[in-house]
Design a protein around this motif. Sequence first.
Motif, PDB file in Angstrom:
ATOM      1  N   VAL A 182      33.064  73.051  -0.987  1.00  0.00           N
ATOM      2  CA  VAL A 182      32.571  71.641  -2.417  1.00  0.00           C
ATOM      3  C   VAL A 182      31.237  72.351  -3.232  1.00  0.00           C
ATOM      4  CG1 VAL A 182      31.617  69.575  -3.092  1.00  0.00           C
ATOM      5  CG2 VAL A 182      33.546  70.070  -0.873  1.00  0.00           C
ATOM      6  N   ALA A 183      30.229  73.507  -2.272  1.00  0.00           N
ATOM      7  CA  ALA A 183      29.810  73.347  -2.535  1.00  0.00           C
ATOM      8  C   ALA A 183      29.906  75.029  -3.386  1.00  0.00           C
ATOM      9  CB  ALA A 183      28.221  74.161  -1.731  1.00  0.00           C
ATOM     10  N   ALA A 184      30.776  75.799  -2.629  1.00  0.00           N
ATOM     11  CA  ALA A 184      31.820  77.161  -3.341  1.00  0.00           C
ATOM     12  C   ALA A 184      32.066  77.128  -4.861  1.00  0.00           C
ATOM     13  CB  ALA A 184      32.507  77.390  -2.479  1.00  0.00           C
ATOM     14  N   LEU A 185      32.644  75.357  -5.144  1.00  0.00           N
ATOM     15  CA  LEU A 185      34.043  75.024  -5.773  1.00  0.00           C
ATOM     16  C   LEU A 185      32.425  75.263  -7.220  1.00  0.00           C
ATOM     17  CD1 LEU A 185      36.839  73.138  -4.470  1.00  0.00           C
ATOM     18  CD2 LEU A 185      36.691  75.258  -5.379  1.00  0.00           C
ATOM     19  N   ALA A 186      31.427  73.974  -6.237  1.00  0.00           N
ATOM     20  CA  ALA A 186      30.912  73.424  -7.565  1.00  0.00           C
ATOM     21  C   ALA A 186      29.712  75.043  -7.900  1.00  0.00           C
ATOM     22  CB  ALA A 186      29.286  72.868  -6.773  1.00  0.00           C
ATOM     23  N   ALA A 187      29.521  75.855  -7.367  1.00  0.00           N
ATOM     24  CA  ALA A 187      28.367  77.346  -7.757  1.00  0.00           C
ATOM     25  C   ALA A 187      29.871  78.268  -8.268  1.00  0.00           C
ATOM     26  CB  ALA A 187      28.561  77.872  -6.593  1.00  0.00           C
ATOM     27  N   TYR A 188      31.264  78.052  -8.390  1.00  0.00           N
ATOM     28  CA  TYR A 188      32.336  78.819  -9.349  1.00  0.00           C
ATOM     29  C   TYR A 188      32.061  78.576 -10.667  1.00  0.00           C
ATOM     30  CZ  TYR A 188      36.645  80.204 -11.133  1.00  0.00           C
ATOM     31  OH  TYR A 188      37.587  81.016 -12.178  1.00  0.00           O
ATOM     32  N   THR A 232      28.937  84.060  -5.629  1.00  0.00           N
ATOM     33  CA  THR A 232      28.426  83.634  -6.540  1.00  0.00           C
ATOM     34  C   THR A 232      26.737  82.561  -6.302  1.00  0.00           C
ATOM     35  OG1 THR A 232      30.101  83.293  -7.808  1.00  0.00           O
ATOM     36  CG2 THR A 232      28.298  82.032  -8.478  1.00  0.00           C
ATOM     37  N   ALA A 233      27.666  81.934  -5.112  1.00  0.00           N
ATOM     38  CA  ALA A 233      25.750  80.689  -4.754  1.00  0.00           C
ATOM     39  C   ALA A 233      25.605  81.971  -4.627  1.00  0.00           C
ATOM     40  CB  ALA A 233      27.049  80.120  -3.815  1.00  0.00           C
ATOM     41  N   ALA A 234      25.977  82.367  -3.394  1.00  0.00           N
ATOM     42  CA  ALA A 234      25.110  83.957  -2.432  1.00  0.00           C
ATOM     43  C   ALA A 234      24.486  84.775  -3.180  1.00  0.00           C
ATOM     44  CB  ALA A 234      25.953  85.039  -1.481  1.00  0.00           C
ATOM     45  N   ASP A 235      24.683  84.838  -4.327  1.00  0.00           N
ATOM     46  CA  ASP A 235      24.151  86.119  -5.470  1.00  0.00           C
ATOM     47  C   ASP A 235      23.428  84.983  -6.313  1.00  0.00           C
ATOM     48  OD1 ASP A 235      24.081  88.835  -6.516  1.00  0.00           O
ATOM     49  OD2 ASP A 235      24.210  86.946  -8.368  1.00  0.00           O
ATOM     50  N   ARG A 236      23.019  83.831  -6.416  1.00  0.00           N
ATOM     51  CA  ARG A 236      22.136  83.024  -6.449  1.00  0.00           C
ATOM     52  C   ARG A 236      21.353  83.020  -5.707  1.00  0.00           C
ATOM     53  NH1 ARG A 236      22.225  81.437 -12.403  1.00  0.00           N
ATOM     54  NH2 ARG A 236      20.446  79.360 -12.883  1.00  0.00           N
ATOM     55  N   PRO A 251      22.662  86.043 -14.410  1.00  0.00           N
ATOM     56  CA  PRO A 251      21.095  86.187 -14.561  1.00  0.00           C
ATOM     57  C   PRO A 251      20.768  84.847 -14.016  1.00  0.00           C
ATOM     58  CG  PRO A 251      22.957  85.562 -16.254  1.00  0.00           C
ATOM     59  CD  PRO A 251      23.533  85.556 -15.350  1.00  0.00           C
ATOM     60  N   PRO A 252      19.317  85.354 -14.017  1.00  0.00           N
ATOM     61  CA  PRO A 252      18.282  83.685 -13.796  1.00  0.00           C
ATOM     62  C   PRO A 252      18.877  82.747 -14.465  1.00  0.00           C
ATOM     63  CG  PRO A 252      16.808  85.519 -13.428  1.00  0.00           C
ATOM     64  CD  PRO A 252      18.334  85.657 -13.949  1.00  0.00           C
ATOM     65  N   ARG A 253      18.570  81.382 -13.539  1.00  0.00           N
ATOM     66  CA  ARG A 253      18.450  80.075 -14.569  1.00  0.00           C
ATOM     67  C   ARG A 253      17.018  79.862 -15.500  1.00  0.00           C
ATOM     68  NH1 ARG A 253      18.935  74.590 -12.053  1.00  0.00           N
ATOM     69  NH2 ARG A 253      18.932  75.792  -9.929  1.00  0.00           N
ATOM     70  N   ARG A 254      17.338  80.213 -16.514  1.00  0.00           N
ATOM     71  CA  ARG A 254      16.202  79.579 -17.526  1.00  0.00           C
ATOM     72  C   ARG A 254      15.189  78.358 -17.560  1.00  0.00           C
ATOM     73  NH1 ARG A 254      18.187  81.265 -23.259  1.00  0.00           N
ATOM     74  NH2 ARG A 254      19.149  83.457 -22.747  1.00  0.00           N
ATOM     75  N   ARG A 255      14.417  79.331 -16.849  1.00  0.00           N
ATOM     76  CA  ARG A 255      13.423  76.690 -16.674  1.00  0.00           C
ATOM     77  C   ARG A 255      12.602  76.940 -18.037  1.00  0.00           C
ATOM     78  NH1 ARG A 255       8.408  79.775 -12.253  1.00  0.00           N
ATOM     79  NH2 ARG A 255       9.780  79.659 -11.184  1.00  0.00           N
ATOM     80  N   THR A 256      12.725  75.262 -18.640  1.00  0.00           N
ATOM     81  CA  THR A 256      12.720  74.695 -19.526  1.00  0.00           C
ATOM     82  C   THR A 256      11.193  74.131 -19.431  1.00  0.00           C
ATOM     83  OG1 THR A 256      12.614  72.834 -18.927  1.00  0.00           O
ATOM     84  CG2 THR A 256      14.512  73.689 -19.816  1.00  0.00           C
ATOM     85  N   PRO A 257      10.616  75.149 -20.635  1.00  0.00           N
ATOM     86  CA  PRO A 257       8.915  74.513 -20.958  1.00  0.00           C
ATOM     87  C   PRO A 257       8.775  73.203 -20.625  1.00  0.00           C
ATOM     88  CG  PRO A 257       9.939  75.116 -23.465  1.00  0.00           C
ATOM     89  CD  PRO A 257      11.201  75.438 -22.301  1.00  0.00           C
TER      90      PRO A 257
END
Length: 577
Positions: free
Chosen positions: A276-282, A349-353, A571-577
């Motif tokens: 489930v986590a892998a599919l969500a990350a995909y 993808t999750a591992a790369d994140r 790319p890393p997730r952008r942080r919202t200000p």
Amino acid sequence: MNERARHLVAALTGLGLGLAALGPGLAPGFVLSYDMVFVPDPAFTALTFGLTGIVPRHVPSDAFATALATVLPADAAQKLVLLAIFVMACTAAASLVPTTRLLPRLAAGVCYAWNPFVAERLLLGQWALLLGYAALPWVVAAAAGLHDPGGGRRLVRSLLPAAVGGFAALAVSALTALAVALVSPGRAGARERAAGAARVVGAAAVLSLPWLVPGLLRPAGVPGDGSAVGLFAARADTPFGTLGSLLLLGGVWNGETVPDGYGAPVTATIWLAVVVAALAAYWKWCREPRWRRGLAAAAAAGFAVAALGAVAAPALEGMIGLWPGFAVFRDGQQYAAPLAVAVAVGLGTAADRAAGARLPGVAVAAAAVPVILLPTLAWGAAGELRAVRYPDDWARARQIIHADPVEGDVLVLPWAAYRSYPWNDGRRVLDPLPRYLHRRVIVDDAVSVGTTDGTTTVAPEDPRAVRLAPAARTGAPPVETLRAEGIRYVVVDAEIGSQRPSGPAAEVLRGPDLAVYRIDGIAASPGDGVPIAPVVAGWGIASLVVFWSFLATGTTLSLPLLGSTKPRSIPPRRRTP
């Protein structure tokens, strides 16, 4: 590390997984399990090319195995094929993860090469299907790039392992490629999508000719037993029911081919969380535009087909009644293969994140968790896959039969499709004699499957077997009946002494593992075969298309060119200000 080095590491990882999985199967001899039948010194015969009139499910995989055995010892050729499945699976899945980091790629490769789907199909002996499965990530990439220069050639090359595997492998790969071609091309219009789909259908059809032509030209026609849908439907092998088992990449119809210990509540729950986590990350982080949506569509469609026999058996039975070709969907669980691609890429993808967030321990765990949760795939599936040698009686029988100048066919008793030989440690295997002997061999091709209500038998498909079944089933077929059918020899490869022809038949060999009886004065064998010329033409056309696919400038046989995509880091997730 450059791209070629990353592919090499992934291939070596796959080789390590293959060595760990096969274990005792790598010893001298042959691994014989259910549909996995390799024999010493195979020869090209009418059976090899589907000319005998039986359903050509073994075409062209038998021809490939025989060709390989002409340059290698036959048992070494089998081991090479089985190891190649793990090498290709790990390399292909790793190449599809859109990152330059090595560890996330290996996480995807390990997940794709070591999971319940691979374990159950390996125990079922379906090495030909696994060839196509191993190359499926390359098919996904190639189908998404059909409009690129050389896209058609790349698609044909990526489909080659499935083409070698035959009808089941090519059906799974073609449906996956079709879904990707129809969904993936981004802003492409309806015309471009239709053109891509036409290329997929055309490539799959041409590569199918070696088995499609003899299948369509069978005197008995295309078989399709709708009553067998329930026998081959997916079944629950985890606490989460049939659909949950399919989601976890298991659910094979044969309960005897489930790895020891698989489906235990604790490990199954952890594996469910991983999937489930892998599919969500995909879906959330895998932003590769060329195949992301197409692979998701293929996974969803494959899951639906996999579940069809279990949740809507009457519908599938009706489809088979309308056209027997829909019988290819009976063993539905094999269509979970594109879902396995999505799970593997999602895990990578999750591992790369995690690696991008400086959590290398998570990436390492992602690469190790498939093996940890399915340890009984190791060492020949906990000893189930062991190499054995054919008994000396078999070699003596072949020498006697091949030295006989009188033409005639061979009948095998007892009348059953699968054997549990003592010399094979009692493991079930499809009778090897049709491949072991170089004459036409008639065996019972009716498959009996145990159910909760007893044993159910799928109708036989070989016209010769259908005619001989009433006599052969008795264990003492009358010699007059055998003469009329052109049977020169009767071979008893189990229950020695309790079965033999009834009437004047000469016993030419009797040993602990085999007995052979010769019948004189036989009639000519009935003409139930397939005409040779159309089959030769089909092989010729398919071969020309394969040759054409390698004509592109700079094309080589190296694995990365079979369909990998140019990687990019997530790319890393952008942080919202």
